[in-house]
Write a protein that holds these residues in place. Structure first.
Motif, PDB file in Angstrom:
ATOM      1  N   THR A  97      -5.559  -5.035   1.450  1.00  0.00           N
ATOM      2  CA  THR A  97      -6.785  -4.361   1.879  1.00  0.00           C
ATOM      3  C   THR A  97      -7.560  -5.186   2.898  1.00  0.00           C
ATOM      4  OG1 THR A  97      -6.972  -3.315  -0.286  1.00  0.00           O
ATOM      5  CG2 THR A  97      -8.950  -3.351   1.073  1.00  0.00           C
ATOM      6  N   LEU A  98      -7.581  -6.510   2.699  1.00  0.00           N
ATOM      7  CA  LEU A  98      -8.372  -7.392   3.564  1.00  0.00           C
ATOM      8  C   LEU A  98      -7.557  -8.021   4.685  1.00  0.00           C
ATOM      9  CD1 LEU A  98     -10.571  -9.130   0.841  1.00  0.00           C
ATOM     10  CD2 LEU A  98     -11.113  -7.140   2.265  1.00  0.00           C
TER      11      LEU A  98
ATOM     12  N   ASN B  28      -5.652   0.047  -7.081  1.00  0.00           N
ATOM     13  CA  ASN B  28      -5.902  -0.622  -5.807  1.00  0.00           C
ATOM     14  C   ASN B  28      -5.045  -0.061  -4.682  1.00  0.00           C
ATOM     15  OD1 ASN B  28      -7.821  -3.143  -6.209  1.00  0.00           O
ATOM     16  ND2 ASN B  28      -6.549  -3.005  -8.052  1.00  0.00           N
ATOM     17  N   GLY B  29      -4.490   1.126  -4.903  1.00  0.00           N
ATOM     18  CA  GLY B  29      -3.757   1.823  -3.859  1.00  0.00           C
ATOM     19  C   GLY B  29      -2.404   1.249  -3.518  1.00  0.00           C
ATOM     20  N   LEU B  30      -1.790   0.513  -4.470  1.00  0.00           N
ATOM     21  CA  LEU B  30      -0.498  -0.129  -4.219  1.00  0.00           C
ATOM     22  C   LEU B  30       0.592   0.511  -5.073  1.00  0.00           C
ATOM     23  CD1 LEU B  30      -1.650  -3.872  -4.315  1.00  0.00           C
ATOM     24  CD2 LEU B  30      -1.411  -2.417  -2.300  1.00  0.00           C
TER      25      LEU B  30
ATOM     26  N   PRO C  60       0.826  -1.214   0.000  1.00  0.00           N
ATOM     27  CA  PRO C  60       0.000   0.000   0.000  1.00  0.00           C
ATOM     28  C   PRO C  60       0.855   1.257   0.000  1.00  0.00           C
ATOM     29  CG  PRO C  60      -0.876  -1.608   1.544  1.00  0.00           C
ATOM     30  CD  PRO C  60       0.457  -2.134   1.097  1.00  0.00           C
TER      31      PRO C  60
ATOM     32  N   GLU D 132      -4.201  -8.148  -5.404  1.00  0.00           N
ATOM     33  CA  GLU D 132      -4.239  -6.785  -4.884  1.00  0.00           C
ATOM     34  C   GLU D 132      -5.195  -6.616  -3.702  1.00  0.00           C
ATOM     35  OE1 GLU D 132      -2.744  -6.968  -8.937  1.00  0.00           O
ATOM     36  OE2 GLU D 132      -4.637  -7.652  -8.050  1.00  0.00           O
ATOM     37  N   LEU D 133      -6.076  -7.593  -3.507  1.00  0.00           N
ATOM     38  CA  LEU D 133      -6.996  -7.530  -2.373  1.00  0.00           C
ATOM     39  C   LEU D 133      -6.337  -7.903  -1.049  1.00  0.00           C
ATOM     40  CD1 LEU D 133     -10.225  -9.168  -3.855  1.00  0.00           C
ATOM     41  CD2 LEU D 133      -9.898  -6.760  -3.253  1.00  0.00           C
TER      42      LEU D 133
END
Length: 232
Positions: A160-161, A180-182, A110, A156-157
């Motif tokens: 986040t998770l 995806n904010g990476l 991130p 990419e999840l």
């Protein structure tokens, strides 16, 4: 392991997706002209004819190309150097860099974490990836312990998770990461697609050796197999 007779069709495994479009002109330059459905991503067929009755094509997932060729179900394939590094099949010989499918295998995290992070200070990392062997080996060379969570997609999840704070995945334009904010923080390897051949088929089938040379000519490599590149 499949052991086709010399008179059985030569089977070439080609990956679905982005590489397929880049591979079609290369196949044509090597003298391989598939039926029209082969280039149709909406087609559900998996095996395709060509204008040569002695050559057939199969269209499979990129990771499966190496497996089909290593086990002799296909004699030749097109596959990324990332896949070759991950599986390291001894049955495969990769004589030609096809110069297509350019991308890189990178570590990403991130953007907020990257703003205060320094990869040089890592001693332990937890990453989500479909390349656990390549990833672990890369970090081991740096003296970093890597805990790899195996995923086959939607990498990419993971940050986040809360599955893993970092990922290792292929990057081309970087758009998927950005959306995806990476951000990339470390490159593991540059990747291109290679021609791979089943070693046993290369030794026993003249049509396989001839097709390897056709691909060499197609990408501008006109010289015969050198001693360094020869099948061992």
């Amino acid at each position: 392991m499949a052991t086709p007779t010399p008179t059985s069709p030569l089977v070439i495994a080609v990956p679905k997706g982005r590489i397929l479009a880049e591979a079609l002109p290369l196949l044509a330059r090597a003298g391989i002209h598939p039926e029209a459905a082969f280039g149709d991503e909406n087609s559900r067929a998996l095996r395709f004819a060509t204008d040569d009755p002695g050559v057939a094509l199969i269209r499979v997932r990129a990771f499966d190309v190496a497996t089909f060729v290593a086990h002799g179900a296909a004699q030749i394939g097109i596959v990324g150097s990332d896949v070759l590094a991950e599986f390291a099949y001894s049955e495969l010989y990769a004589p030609v860099d096809l110069g297509i499918g350019h991308c890189r295998l990178s570590v990403a995290e991130p953007a907020a974490l990257a703003s205060r992070d320094d990869p040089r200070g890592w001693s332990h990392v937890r990453v989500a990836t479909k390349y656990p062997h390549v990833t672990a080996a890369h970090f081991a060379r740096r003296g970093v312990q890597a805990e790899c969570v195996k995923l086959n997609g939607a990498m990419e999840l993971a940050p986040t998770l809360g599955l893993a704070p970092r990922i290792v995945d292929l990057v081309s334009s970087g758009r998927t990461l950005r959306e995806n904010g990476l951000v990339e923080v470390e490159e593991i390897m540059q990747v291109t697609s290679r021609l791979v051949v089943n070693r046993a088929a290369m030794k026993t089938r003249a049509d396989v050796a001839a097709l390897v040379e056709a691909f060499r000519r197609a990408v501008g490599h006109h010289s015969p197999l050198s001693a360094r590149e020869g099948v061992k």
